[in-house]
Scaffold this motif. Structure first.
Motif, PDB file in Angstrom:
ATOM      1  N   UNK A  62       0.760  -1.320   0.114  1.00  0.00           N
ATOM      2  CA  UNK A  62      -0.019  -0.001  -0.079  1.00  0.00           C
ATOM      3  C   UNK A  62       0.793   1.195  -0.020  1.00  0.00           C
ATOM      4  N   UNK A  63       2.201   1.076  -0.064  1.00  0.00           N
ATOM      5  CA  UNK A  63       2.910   2.195   0.385  1.00  0.00           C
ATOM      6  C   UNK A  63       3.777   2.448  -0.999  1.00  0.00           C
ATOM      7  N   UNK A  64       3.999   3.772  -1.023  1.00  0.00           N
ATOM      8  CA  UNK A  64       5.180   4.263  -2.109  1.00  0.00           C
ATOM      9  C   UNK A  64       6.400   4.075  -1.022  1.00  0.00           C
ATOM     10  N   UNK A  65       7.548   3.699  -1.780  1.00  0.00           N
ATOM     11  CA  UNK A  65       8.672   3.474  -0.871  1.00  0.00           C
ATOM     12  C   UNK A  65       9.811   4.414  -1.545  1.00  0.00           C
ATOM     13  N   UNK A 103       6.777   3.542  -7.021  1.00  0.00           N
ATOM     14  CA  UNK A 103       5.319   3.583  -6.854  1.00  0.00           C
ATOM     15  C   UNK A 103       4.959   2.252  -6.136  1.00  0.00           C
ATOM     16  N   UNK A 104       3.643   1.868  -5.802  1.00  0.00           N
ATOM     17  CA  UNK A 104       3.220   0.813  -5.178  1.00  0.00           C
ATOM     18  C   UNK A 104       3.638  -0.479  -6.097  1.00  0.00           C
ATOM     19  N   UNK A 105       3.027  -0.391  -7.196  1.00  0.00           N
ATOM     20  CA  UNK A 105       3.354  -1.424  -8.210  1.00  0.00           C
ATOM     21  C   UNK A 105       4.638  -1.796  -8.555  1.00  0.00           C
ATOM     22  N   UNK A 106       5.369  -0.755  -8.348  1.00  0.00           N
ATOM     23  CA  UNK A 106       7.050  -0.856  -8.927  1.00  0.00           C
ATOM     24  C   UNK A 106       7.253  -0.363 -10.499  1.00  0.00           C
ATOM     25  N   UNK A 107       5.941  -0.073 -10.900  1.00  0.00           N
ATOM     26  CA  UNK A 107       6.192   0.357 -12.285  1.00  0.00           C
ATOM     27  C   UNK A 107       6.841   1.829 -12.599  1.00  0.00           C
ATOM     28  N   UNK A 108       6.527   2.595 -11.779  1.00  0.00           N
ATOM     29  CA  UNK A 108       7.067   4.063 -11.856  1.00  0.00           C
ATOM     30  C   UNK A 108       8.275   4.179 -10.845  1.00  0.00           C
ATOM     31  N   UNK A 109       9.210   4.740 -11.241  1.00  0.00           N
ATOM     32  CA  UNK A 109      10.564   5.263 -10.190  1.00  0.00           C
ATOM     33  C   UNK A 109      10.747   6.616 -10.651  1.00  0.00           C
ATOM     34  N   UNK A 138      14.019  -0.687  -6.683  1.00  0.00           N
ATOM     35  CA  UNK A 138      13.181  -1.773  -7.223  1.00  0.00           C
ATOM     36  C   UNK A 138      12.403  -2.317  -6.162  1.00  0.00           C
ATOM     37  N   UNK A 139      11.471  -3.107  -6.157  1.00  0.00           N
ATOM     38  CA  UNK A 139      10.660  -3.779  -5.136  1.00  0.00           C
ATOM     39  C   UNK A 139      10.061  -5.029  -5.332  1.00  0.00           C
ATOM     40  N   UNK A 140      10.152  -5.665  -4.151  1.00  0.00           N
ATOM     41  CA  UNK A 140       9.570  -7.257  -4.543  1.00  0.00           C
ATOM     42  C   UNK A 140       8.285  -7.343  -3.328  1.00  0.00           C
ATOM     43  N   UNK A 141       7.103  -7.044  -4.060  1.00  0.00           N
ATOM     44  CA  UNK A 141       6.098  -7.003  -2.907  1.00  0.00           C
ATOM     45  C   UNK A 141       5.710  -8.244  -2.315  1.00  0.00           C
ATOM     46  N   UNK A 142       5.787  -9.279  -2.825  1.00  0.00           N
ATOM     47  CA  UNK A 142       5.633 -10.783  -2.204  1.00  0.00           C
ATOM     48  C   UNK A 142       6.579 -10.665  -1.040  1.00  0.00           C
ATOM     49  N   UNK A 143       7.951 -10.213  -1.130  1.00  0.00           N
ATOM     50  CA  UNK A 143       8.755 -10.507  -0.172  1.00  0.00           C
ATOM     51  C   UNK A 143       9.013  -8.974   0.699  1.00  0.00           C
ATOM     52  N   UNK A 144       8.018  -8.282   0.737  1.00  0.00           N
ATOM     53  CA  UNK A 144       8.095  -6.957   1.584  1.00  0.00           C
ATOM     54  C   UNK A 144       9.288  -6.316   1.584  1.00  0.00           C
TER      55      UNK A 144
END
Length: 121
Positions: free
Chosen positions: A30-33, A51-57, A70-76
């Protein structure tokens, strides 16, 4: 969400590092990081955000082309890959979570404890 940053260290100029920020809780997606850094005697500055989905940086001009968020949401987890390190990149690096897209530290609601990156010339 609670954040724990890791991966800092002492590297030579031109080297690389991967910083990681692990989040606890079920709301990470739910968070932008963002990543910020603070050098001694200087204000905390924006480095990158995602962005939350990782699409936008988004990147600070000073790191564009050298840093990758980058982000890996399943791995938090959110990452910051740092290449072509320069002595001026020396700082404590912080990860943070926000509910809006922002480059402003005050708009981030959760912060990790920071990890030191030191670049020798």
């Amino acid at each position: 969400v609670q954040l724990q940053a890791s991966g800092g260290g002492l590297v030579q100029a031109g080297g690389s590092l991967r910083l990681s920020c692990a989040a606890s809780g079920r709301t990470f997606g739910n968070y932008r990081m963002g990543w910020f850094r603070q050098a001694p005697g200087k204000e905390r500055e924006f480095v990158a955000s995602i962005s939350r989905s990782g699409v936008n940086t988004y990147y600070a001009d000073s790191v564009k082309g050298r840093f990758t968020i980058s982000r890996d949401n399943p791995k938090n987890t959110v990452y910051l890959d740092i290449n072509s390190l320069k002595p001026e990149d020396t700082a404590v690096y912080y990860c943070a979570a926000a509910t809006v897209v922002s480059r402003t530290p005050s708009e981030y609601v959760r912060w990790g404890q920071g990890t030191q990156v030191t670049v020798s010339s």
